[in-house]
Write a protein that holds these residues in place. Sequence first.
Motif, PDB file in Angstrom:
ATOM      1  N   ILE A  92      44.654  24.699  -5.839  1.00 43.21           N
ATOM      2  CA  ILE A  92      43.467  25.230  -5.061  1.00 43.21           C
ATOM      3  C   ILE A  92      42.291  25.735  -5.790  1.00 43.21           C
ATOM      4  CG2 ILE A  92      44.896  25.833  -3.051  1.00 43.21           C
ATOM      5  CD1 ILE A  92      45.233  28.469  -4.280  1.00 43.21           C
ATOM      6  N   GLN A  95      40.839  21.677  -6.910  1.00 33.51           N
ATOM      7  CA  GLN A  95      40.638  20.512  -5.885  1.00 33.51           C
ATOM      8  C   GLN A  95      39.244  20.726  -5.150  1.00 33.51           C
ATOM      9  OE1 GLN A  95      42.367  17.849  -5.494  1.00 33.51           O
ATOM     10  NE2 GLN A  95      43.376  18.379  -7.626  1.00 33.51           N
ATOM     11  N   GLY A  96      38.879  21.908  -4.673  1.00 29.65           N
ATOM     12  CA  GLY A  96      37.627  21.854  -4.085  1.00 29.65           C
ATOM     13  C   GLY A  96      36.604  21.307  -4.560  1.00 29.65           C
ATOM     14  N   VAL A 239      41.944  21.366   0.594  1.00 29.76           N
ATOM     15  CA  VAL A 239      42.552  21.987  -0.179  1.00 29.76           C
ATOM     16  C   VAL A 239      44.135  22.418  -0.043  1.00 29.76           C
ATOM     17  CG1 VAL A 239      42.605  23.619  -2.331  1.00 29.76           C
ATOM     18  CG2 VAL A 239      40.573  22.417  -1.672  1.00 29.76           C
TER      19      VAL A 239
END
Length: 388
Positions: A92, A95-96, A239
């Motif tokens: 998290i 990954q954004g 995500v």
Amino acid sequence: MALDSDTLAQLCATLRRFVDEELIPAEAEVAETEAIPGRIVAQMRELGLFGLTAPEDFGGLGLTMEEEVNAIFELGRAAPAFRSMFATNVGIGMQGIAIDGTPEQKAKYLPRLASGELIGSFALTEPEVGSDAGSVRTTARREGDVYVLNGTKRFITNAPHAGLFTVMARTDPAQKGASGVSAFAVERGTPGLALGKPEKKMGQQGAHVCDVIFEDCRVPVSALIGGVEGQGFKTAMKVLDKGRLHIAAACVGLSERILDDMLAYAVGRRQFGKTLADFQLIQAMFADSRADAYAARCMVIDAARKRDAGLNVSVEASCAKMFASEAVGRIADRNVQVHGGNGYIREYRAEQLYRDARLFRIYEGTTQIQQIVIARALVSDARAAAGL
């Protein structure tokens, strides 16, 4: 790019040795000191753990979802605090940007996240906004070439160590739902960004969380992830689907570790002239635990393969996360029961792993949120099938 089977097997074998030889022996030290030794963090960097899923072009291993969950099956066997150290970079906290970031944002941050030089953190939860991601209250008001952020984020994993925060904030106050939320990449040290004190937790000692507070925190327009307002909720959901499979895999790894501990204790402990493992009621707990762990593993692999095939796996990810997190809780409870009085004593680690496992049913979406996600999808499909 997918690894060939031999390379994946070699990676998993390396990770298993690392867990057995370095992480598990250090569990008691981490629980007592609330800190992961620097030597272990350095080894994590050397093994490339911070960049397991970062694109290869940016220095990562670029693992597919199926490869990632297989790696986490191994790493999840150790106390969860170890995985937490690098997991926000794998999931998290990175990954954004990896999924929706601009080319400039990817070039600026992904290599440093992949190497572990930079720790990423995902700032979504708020004091009155937990699982309801669409109700974010933190605001981001545009003033010329900057956004001004105000609000508080709560229980943010790795925030005390983070150099970069993916922050969900409302850019359109007129939009009360998810469509008004945007995502920002905010660097540590930005004026107006402050950290609360690290929380003392029930379990997972060594994994640190705290509040992240924004008071007129001014960030450049270039910090808007993807360069488009109103896409933050969509980014968060992408995500979280991936993160839920990662967490489910961690639950599988811990389930299998706890079952190993349970069996080792039972075959060596004697009562009434025979080992605990000879009693049928104890054996029933072994069988239930093995079935739980096996079912969870199968669900995670199936969902991971579907995601790699490009399918929407929101429901499957929720199913896997819900089942695996509930299963590891049941298995951890049985382990304490098999240990009897010793299960309540810190020396035997059963009580620590029991407390560690409890959090899995809460973060990355509570069990109840997963139930809602699954049920809504089922009802929607049923209505569509009925032409309603």
